[in-house]
Design a protein around this motif. Structure first.
Motif, PDB file in Angstrom:
ATOM      1  N   ASN A  55      36.473  -3.403 -22.015  1.00  0.00           N
ATOM      2  CA  ASN A  55      36.319  -1.509 -21.584  1.00  0.00           C
ATOM      3  C   ASN A  55      36.466  -1.404 -19.934  1.00  0.00           C
ATOM      4  N   SER A  56      36.354  -2.662 -19.258  1.00  0.00           N
ATOM      5  CA  SER A  56      36.272  -2.490 -17.731  1.00  0.00           C
ATOM      6  C   SER A  56      37.898  -2.639 -17.333  1.00  0.00           C
ATOM      7  N   GLN A  57      38.126  -1.966 -16.314  1.00  0.00           N
ATOM      8  CA  GLN A  57      39.255  -1.892 -15.484  1.00  0.00           C
ATOM      9  C   GLN A  57      39.413  -2.750 -14.300  1.00  0.00           C
ATOM     10  N   ALA A  58      38.001  -3.143 -13.877  1.00  0.00           N
ATOM     11  CA  ALA A  58      37.718  -4.057 -12.842  1.00  0.00           C
ATOM     12  C   ALA A  58      38.450  -5.340 -12.932  1.00  0.00           C
ATOM     13  N   SER A  59      38.397  -6.119 -11.894  1.00  0.00           N
ATOM     14  CA  SER A  59      39.212  -7.486 -11.947  1.00  0.00           C
ATOM     15  C   SER A  59      38.239  -8.248 -10.869  1.00  0.00           C
ATOM     16  N   GLY A  60      38.583  -9.697 -10.677  1.00  0.00           N
ATOM     17  CA  GLY A  60      38.003 -10.362  -9.701  1.00  0.00           C
ATOM     18  C   GLY A  60      36.427 -10.230  -9.495  1.00  0.00           C
ATOM     19  N   ASN A  61      35.991  -9.966  -8.402  1.00  0.00           N
ATOM     20  CA  ASN A  61      34.377 -10.069  -8.195  1.00  0.00           C
ATOM     21  C   ASN A  61      34.008  -8.749  -8.754  1.00  0.00           C
TER      22      ASN A  61
ATOM     23  N   LEU B  25      28.273   1.950 -16.944  1.00  0.00           N
ATOM     24  CA  LEU B  25      29.075   3.076 -17.577  1.00  0.00           C
ATOM     25  C   LEU B  25      30.150   2.958 -18.349  1.00  0.00           C
ATOM     26  N   LEU B  26      30.088   1.979 -19.341  1.00  0.00           N
ATOM     27  CA  LEU B  26      31.190   1.791 -20.148  1.00  0.00           C
ATOM     28  C   LEU B  26      31.163   1.936 -21.740  1.00  0.00           C
ATOM     29  N   PRO B  27      32.038   2.240 -22.600  1.00  0.00           N
ATOM     30  CA  PRO B  27      31.958   2.424 -23.870  1.00  0.00           C
ATOM     31  C   PRO B  27      31.517   1.070 -24.409  1.00  0.00           C
ATOM     32  N   GLY B  28      30.685   1.140 -25.358  1.00  0.00           N
ATOM     33  CA  GLY B  28      30.277  -0.039 -26.171  1.00  0.00           C
ATOM     34  C   GLY B  28      28.828  -0.568 -25.876  1.00  0.00           C
TER      35      GLY B  28
ATOM     36  N   SER C  33      31.770  -4.886  -3.665  1.00  0.00           N
ATOM     37  CA  SER C  33      32.170  -4.739  -5.093  1.00  0.00           C
ATOM     38  C   SER C  33      31.291  -3.666  -5.802  1.00  0.00           C
ATOM     39  N   LEU C  34      30.289  -3.490  -5.496  1.00  0.00           N
ATOM     40  CA  LEU C  34      29.308  -2.384  -6.085  1.00  0.00           C
ATOM     41  C   LEU C  34      30.061  -1.022  -5.739  1.00  0.00           C
ATOM     42  N   ARG C  35      30.489  -0.834  -4.283  1.00  0.00           N
ATOM     43  CA  ARG C  35      31.169   0.555  -4.050  1.00  0.00           C
ATOM     44  C   ARG C  35      32.178   0.726  -4.811  1.00  0.00           C
ATOM     45  N   ARG C  36      33.132  -0.277  -5.129  1.00  0.00           N
ATOM     46  CA  ARG C  36      34.397  -0.127  -6.090  1.00  0.00           C
ATOM     47  C   ARG C  36      34.089   0.121  -7.360  1.00  0.00           C
ATOM     48  N   LEU C  37      33.045  -0.378  -7.911  1.00  0.00           N
ATOM     49  CA  LEU C  37      32.768  -0.070  -9.414  1.00  0.00           C
ATOM     50  C   LEU C  37      31.981   1.249  -9.320  1.00  0.00           C
ATOM     51  N   LYS C  38      31.684   1.781  -8.444  1.00  0.00           N
ATOM     52  CA  LYS C  38      30.941   3.072  -8.387  1.00  0.00           C
ATOM     53  C   LYS C  38      32.372   4.115  -8.330  1.00  0.00           C
ATOM     54  N   GLU C  39      33.067   3.844  -7.648  1.00  0.00           N
ATOM     55  CA  GLU C  39      34.446   4.710  -7.621  1.00  0.00           C
ATOM     56  C   GLU C  39      35.032   4.748  -8.641  1.00  0.00           C
ATOM     57  N   LEU C  40      35.138   3.578  -9.566  1.00  0.00           N
ATOM     58  CA  LEU C  40      35.882   3.516 -10.697  1.00  0.00           C
ATOM     59  C   LEU C  40      35.085   4.304 -11.933  1.00  0.00           C
TER      60      LEU C  40
END
Length: 121
Positions: free
Chosen positions: A16-22, A88-91, A60-67
Motif C-alpha cells: 500500500n505504500s507509494q514510498a521508495s528508497g529510504n 496511515l496505510l490500509p491493511g 524521510s519522515l517529512r516526505r512520508l508525512k507529506e505523502l
C-alpha cells in the motif's frame, strides 16, 4: 483481540505504500517497533537501524508525512524520549485510524471491511 503476525504488517506496507528508497525502509523499520500501545522509536535508533544519518531520517519522515502515510507525536528532545508513530496505510490494524472497524448494522461484529469469509459449499 489476537495480535496479528508482523509479516501481515510488512505485507500491508509493501502493498500500500507509494514510498521508495529510504522512505520505504523507514516504514518497514517502524513495523518492527509496533506494539499494542503504539510505535515508539527515536530518530537516532532509526538512523542506526538503517545505517544512515539522523538528517536522512528526518528528511524521510517529512516526505512520508507529506505523502500522508505517516504521522507522529514528538517525544522530548531533552530526555531523549521516543516519538510515537502511526503508519496511515490500509491493511494495518490498531494504530491506523483509517482501519478501525465501522459500527453499522452491516458490520455489527466489527469485522474489518476488507475481510471476506470463505464460501462454504
Amino acid at each position: 483481540m489476537a495480535r496479528r503476525f508482523k509479516f501481515e504488517d510488512y505485507e500491508a506496507v509493501w502493498q500500500n505504500s507509494q514510498a521508495s528508497g529510504n522512505d520505504l525502509l523507514i516504514l518497514l523499520a517502524l513495523v518492527k517497533f509496533r506494539q499494542p500501545k503504539g510505535m515508539y522509536a527515536t530518530r537516532e535508533t532509526l538512523a542506526e537501524l538503517l545505517r544512515c544519518n539522523v538528517d536522512t531520517v528526518d528528511r524521510s519522515l517529512r516526505r512520508l508525512k507529506e505523502l500522508g502515510e505517516l504521522d507522529w507525536v514528538k517525544g522530548s528532545d531533552r530526555s531523549k524520549r521516543a516519538n510515537r508513530y502511526a503508519i496511515l496505510l490500509p491493511g494495518l490494524d490498531k494504530n491506523t485510524p483509517r482501519n478501525l472497524p465501522r459500527n453499522s448494522p452491516r458490520n455489527s461484529r466489527k469485522i474489518p471491511p476488507e475481510y471476506h469469509p470463505p464460501k462454504q459449499y
